[in-house]
Design a protein around this motif. Structure first.
Motif, mmCIF file in Angstrom:
data_model
loop_
_atom_site.group_PDB
_atom_site.id
_atom_site.type_symbol
_atom_site.label_atom_id
_atom_site.label_comp_id
_atom_site.label_asym_id
_atom_site.label_seq_id
_atom_site.Cartn_x
_atom_site.Cartn_y
_atom_site.Cartn_z
ATOM 1 N N THR A 645 67.804 105.793 31.826
ATOM 2 C CA THR A 645 67.283 104.796 31.019
ATOM 3 C C THR A 645 66.396 105.770 30.999
ATOM 4 N N PHE A 646 65.333 106.815 31.106
ATOM 5 C CA PHE A 646 64.243 107.960 30.355
ATOM 6 C C PHE A 646 64.877 108.392 28.609
ATOM 7 N N ALA A 647 66.009 109.082 28.954
ATOM 8 C CA ALA A 647 67.376 109.618 27.767
ATOM 9 C C ALA A 647 67.152 108.637 26.797
ATOM 10 N N THR A 648 67.147 107.263 26.837
ATOM 11 C CA THR A 648 67.533 105.927 25.702
ATOM 12 C C THR A 648 66.382 105.884 25.429
ATOM 13 N N MET A 649 65.167 106.320 25.407
ATOM 14 C CA MET A 649 63.779 106.852 24.505
ATOM 15 C C MET A 649 64.053 107.124 23.477
ATOM 16 N N MET A 650 64.469 108.413 23.522
ATOM 17 C CA MET A 650 65.517 109.061 22.413
ATOM 18 C C MET A 650 66.619 107.744 20.916
ATOM 19 N N LEU A 651 66.287 107.063 21.577
ATOM 20 C CA LEU A 651 67.107 106.761 20.364
ATOM 21 C C LEU A 651 66.373 106.060 19.578
ATOM 22 N N ALA A 652 65.011 105.768 19.473
ATOM 23 C CA ALA A 652 63.918 104.616 18.964
ATOM 24 C C ALA A 652 63.905 105.428 17.497
ATOM 25 N N GLY A 653 63.942 107.001 17.398
ATOM 26 C CA GLY A 653 64.179 107.167 16.031
ATOM 27 C C GLY A 653 62.739 107.943 15.759
ATOM 28 N N ASN A 654 62.424 108.216 16.536
ATOM 29 C CA ASN A 654 60.699 109.329 16.705
ATOM 30 C C ASN A 654 60.403 110.111 17.168
ATOM 31 N N ALA A 655 60.195 111.328 16.564
ATOM 32 C CA ALA A 655 59.443 112.926 17.521
ATOM 33 C C ALA A 655 58.783 112.399 18.636
ATOM 34 N N LEU A 656 58.558 111.306 18.813
ATOM 35 C CA LEU A 656 57.268 111.671 20.004
ATOM 36 C C LEU A 656 58.413 110.641 20.840
ATOM 37 N N LEU A 657 58.941 109.655 20.863
ATOM 38 C CA LEU A 657 59.880 109.080 21.869
ATOM 39 C C LEU A 657 60.813 110.160 22.328
ATOM 40 N N LYS A 658 61.488 111.123 21.247
ATOM 41 C CA LYS A 658 62.328 111.425 21.056
ATOM 42 C C LYS A 658 61.012 113.007 22.616
ATOM 43 N N GLU A 659 60.768 113.236 22.302
ATOM 44 C CA GLU A 659 59.951 114.293 22.893
ATOM 45 C C GLU A 659 60.148 113.952 24.573
ATOM 46 N N PHE A 666 65.254 114.890 31.478
ATOM 47 C CA PHE A 666 65.298 116.069 31.898
ATOM 48 C C PHE A 666 64.707 116.457 33.653
ATOM 49 N N GLY A 667 63.591 116.036 33.510
ATOM 50 C CA GLY A 667 62.505 116.120 34.378
ATOM 51 C C GLY A 667 63.153 115.229 36.506
ATOM 52 N N ILE A 668 63.098 114.193 35.404
ATOM 53 C CA ILE A 668 64.231 113.318 36.509
ATOM 54 C C ILE A 668 65.291 114.418 36.979
ATOM 55 N N ALA A 669 65.637 114.509 36.478
ATOM 56 C CA ALA A 669 67.511 115.162 36.507
ATOM 57 C C ALA A 669 67.081 116.386 37.274
ATOM 58 N N ILE A 670 65.222 117.471 37.119
ATOM 59 C CA ILE A 670 64.863 118.317 37.885
ATOM 60 C C ILE A 670 65.316 117.875 39.034
ATOM 61 N N ALA A 671 64.209 116.785 39.133
ATOM 62 C CA ALA A 671 63.733 116.094 40.265
ATOM 63 C C ALA A 671 64.994 115.935 41.455
ATOM 64 N N ALA A 672 66.218 115.828 40.775
ATOM 65 C CA ALA A 672 67.277 114.554 41.785
ATOM 66 C C ALA A 672 68.236 115.669 42.278
ATOM 67 N N PHE A 673 68.480 116.521 41.556
ATOM 68 C CA PHE A 673 69.620 117.379 41.276
ATOM 69 C C PHE A 673 69.814 119.126 42.031
ATOM 70 N N VAL A 674 68.323 119.042 41.572
ATOM 71 C CA VAL A 674 67.928 120.384 41.943
ATOM 72 C C VAL A 674 66.493 120.376 43.115
ATOM 73 N N MET A 675 65.412 119.766 42.476
ATOM 74 C CA MET A 675 64.864 119.578 43.822
ATOM 75 C C MET A 675 65.223 118.735 45.793
ATOM 76 N N ALA A 676 65.485 117.759 45.102
ATOM 77 C CA ALA A 676 65.763 116.906 46.331
ATOM 78 C C ALA A 676 67.091 117.525 46.473
ATOM 79 N N MET A 677 68.164 118.370 45.809
ATOM 80 C CA MET A 677 69.034 118.018 46.297
ATOM 81 C C MET A 677 69.360 118.938 46.998
ATOM 82 N N PHE A 678 68.344 120.388 47.032
ATOM 83 C CA PHE A 678 69.046 121.286 47.025
ATOM 84 C C PHE A 678 67.606 122.311 47.632
#
Length: 726
Positions: A645-659, A666-678
């Motif tokens: 859902t946060f990645a959908t912000m990259m659809l907005a078409g400007n550099a700020l929301l893409k970044e 990416f941070g949420i993915a790291i938190a879920a699949f690296v930190m919390a899971m392992f």
């Protein structure tokens, strides 16, 4: 969304202030649009404290030179064939400027001719719009009328005209924001719907959270608007895009936390209504603590110096609080009414799959916790190295909308036609401290010293107020206003302006680069204030939840590693692979808040389950394996959906929301699949009972005897109904 309007920074590159006279008189306007749900203001004096030098300089300018102004809109003319402007063209521009002023457009105060470019190919009309309504919709309306009218007036000539400046940028950003928000909303809706269908294979369960969260969203927006008026806050458009993903992303997270536990209790043999009660009782504390961490982190933004962040925090905190209340009341009530039919037509709620992948992962962590902790920690450290290369980018306008927008084209052409520094000059206001007129004989030496500063192209005395007590020295930098070089140069200009000011005078430096310098200082302040305050408060929440002093330390340390890894990956992707000169300066603050706050949700859910399993008499390693088996699917599903859902912000078409979209997802993915899971379960298994010191919250409770670690199968424990102990 326009972050530059939210910050109140004039992101256009206007030419020097021009002393003019006259007013707009009666004004023509269109019927006003319906009032927005959230009021907005983007006057920079509202968003940086008045103690900052750039704001003090702005105040001096308004008092000493009330007839001078920085244009809010700029009509830029050039010949259609690209050649130099002729005498006839110049007469046409003069006529257009006069007629545009005679139209008395609402909010427009002055319309005056601007200077031609050095190459003779461009000239301009400068428009002053009421500063009191800066950032409000009426300014965008005025820009639209100006753009339409100047286009009509130019017809029949050999001229092409484009409208730029802050008001035009607000209009273009408003249009871009509508399209971006629509894409973000549709993308978020589609991702949640499809993901839930894939996970549960149940259409009712896939649609239900969208309906419930939409209701919560309406309530939250109403509460935010009410709080804005009640407490005199200033809301802005920067909240809207983020609010969508926060409400639906976090709301779906809490929904999943409850539904996975509800399904588990049904599999354990609970009656449907009792399964809802047990699910809320067992996971409710973790959900409340997770939401508390998010709310605390958002409220910590109230300590920010920047108005956009200061006002974003309470709004998002209200939204998460409303979501929490719904998660613990509305959602369980609706699920209780529907019962197991919520999983229709799937029968998976009736039995637990054997040989599940998360059971295998759990056994791996149980057997080799040291290897798991080292491997996952190494991933975080390697990614975090990239954060050392972070560079801030202050080009907010270019970052907040596509470069093809008319106001962005004007900004680029202004830089080329009028030179980078001349497009946004720096002003040194020299004022008498004793009320006596300034000694003009000292001006030449002072000007020479300003002109000799490294990075300065030229310096001159541009105007003196009528009392002779304040002089404006216009300093032209060699660099574009938003660049690191310009910000460093204006810092050197300040040093010289202050130290070499003649006796009996005081110097204050203003201008766009000066504003960016102050914003840079404000962000540094926020790093030193908001970050540690949020971390300490989250640690307190973790300590209260876990009754432990040890666990919060390594949990918050792991989240800190996640922050570094996220920022590092974003630097590598955008500064390295995509060649950006830097990341938008707000990115570290945004990443910290979302990764530390929302990412902590998964750590809390996992550590709470670890405690629950340990209370049932399992060893630390066994608890880690079983917790990963049962909570891993929840964390994986919630993490994937929230990251997407946060990645959908990259659809907005400007550099700020893409970044921002990439970094947070990416941070949420790291938190879920690296930190919390392992990382978290393996580290807790290694530390053992000491992780719960001094409260020993992992010790079995007297009433928890109905479930025993002896009830095991090769794939894990067999759940049977038991007394609640959480």
């Amino acid at each position: 969304m326009t972050i530059e309007s939210a910050l109140g920074v004039r992101a256009a590159a206007p030419p020097p202030r021009v002393p003019v006279g006259g007013g707009a008189g009666a004004r023509r306007g269109r019927p006003p649009p319906p009032p927005p749900s959230l009021p907005s203001n983007s006057d920079e004096s509202s968003f940086l404290p008045k103690s900052y030098e750039s704001i003090r300089a702005s105040d001096i300018q308004h008092k000493a030179f009330p007839s001078a102004f920085t244009p809010s809109a700029i009509a830029l003319y050039q010949r259609a064939d690209g050649g130099k402007l002729t005498a006839d063209d110049e007469r046409d521009v003069a006529r257009i400027t006069t007629e545009l002023g005679q139209k008395h457009i609402d909010q427009v105060q002055k319309v005056v001719p601007g200077p031609p470019s050095k190459d003779g190919k461009y000239t301009m009309t400068l428009v002053q719009i009421d500063k009191k309504t800066a950032g409000q919709p009426v300014q965008a309306d005025a820009a639209k009328m100006l753009r339409d009218d100047v286009g009509q007036l130019t017809k029949g000539t050999h001229l092409q005209v484009k409208l730029g400046g802050p008001a035009a940028q607000a209009l273009d950003a408003q249009d871009a924001s509508k399209a971006g928000n629509a894409l973000i909303g549709l993308g978020t809706f589609a991702i949640i719907l499809v993901s839930l269908l894939v996970i549960f294979r149940a259409p009712i369960l896939a649609v239900l959270p969208l309906i419930l969260i939409a209701l919560v969203s309406a309530v939250a927006k109403g509460l935010i608007a009410y709080a804005t008026k009640l407490f005199g806050l200033q809301a802005n458009d920067s909240v809207s895009s983020i609010l969508i993903v926060v409400l639906f992303g976090v709301g779906t997270d809490y929904f999943l936390f409850l539904m996975f536990r509800y399904r588990e209790r049904l599999r354990a043999g609970d009656e449907p209504k009792q399964a809802v009660i047990n699910a809320v009782a067992r996971v409710g504390e973790a959900v409340a603590s997770a939401a508390g961490a998010v709310v605390i982190a958002f409220l910590a933004l109230s300590l920010s110096t920047l108005g956009s962040l200061k006002q974003m925090g309470p709004a998002l905190a209200i939204a998460v609080t409303a979501t929490l209340v719904a998660a613990l009341t509305l959602i369980p009530a609706v699920v209780s009414l529907i019962g197991p039919k919520v999983f229709w037509p799937s029968k998976s709620w009736q039995h637990e799959p054997r040989g599940a992948s998360f059971a295998a992962l759990g056994r791996g962590v149980q057997r080799r916790p040291a290897l798991t902790a080292a491997a996952s920690g190494l991933v975080l450290v390697v990614l975090a190295i990239g954060a050392l290369g972070f560079k801030a980018n202050f080009d907010l306008a270019s970052g907040s909308m596509p470069k093809t927008k008319e106001s962005m084209v004007v900004q680029d052409e202004l830089k080329t036609a009028y030179s980078a520094g001349a497009a946004a000059p720096t002003d040194v206001y020299l004022s008498s401290t004793n009320g006596k007129p300034l000694d003009k004989s000292a001006f030449a030496a002072y000007t020479d010293k300003l002109g000799a500063v490294d990075g300065v192209a030229s310096a001159r005395v541009s105007q003196l107020n009528k009392d002779g007590t304040t002089a404006d020295f216009t300093v032209t930098l060699k660099y574009e206003a938003a660049t690191d070089k310009a910000i460093a140069a204006v810092d050197r200009v300040r040093d010289v302006a202050h130290s070499d000011a003649p006796a009996g005078t005081e110097a204050v430096v203003g201008g766009l680069s000066s504003i960016y310098k102050d914003i840079d200082t404000a962000v540094d302040h926020d790093y030193r204030t908001v970050f540690p305050v949020a971390a300490v408060l989250i640690m307190i929440i973790l300590g209260l939840l876990l009754r432990s002093v040890v666990a919060p330390w390594y949990l918050i340390a792991s989240v800190g590693l996640g922050f570094g890894a996220t920022l590092g990956a974003t630097v590598w992707v955008f500064q390295g692979l995509r060649g950006h000169s830097g990341l938008m300066f707000l990115i570290p603050v945004i990443v910290y808040l979302f990764v530390v706050a929302i990412g902590t949700d998964y750590n809390i859910l996992m550590i709470a389950r670890l405690r629950e399993e340990a209370r049932e008499g399992r060893t630390p390693r066994e608890a880690a394996g079983v917790a990963l088996r049962h909570t891993g699917p929840t964390v994986a599903a919630a993490g994937f959906i929230l990251a997407a859902t946060f990645a959908t912000m990259m659809l907005a078409g400007n550099a700020l929301l893409k970044e921002m979209g990439f970094a947070v997802s990416f941070g949420i993915a790291i938190a879920a699949f690296v930190m919390a899971m392992f990382f978290t379960p393996s580290l807790t298994a290694l530390i053992g009972h000491a992780a719960w010191w001094p409260g020993h919250a992992d010790r079995a409770l007297p009433e928890a005897g109905s479930e025993s670690p002896a009830d095991e199968t090769p794939d894990g424990p067999v759940r049977t109904p038991s007394k609640l102990h959480n």
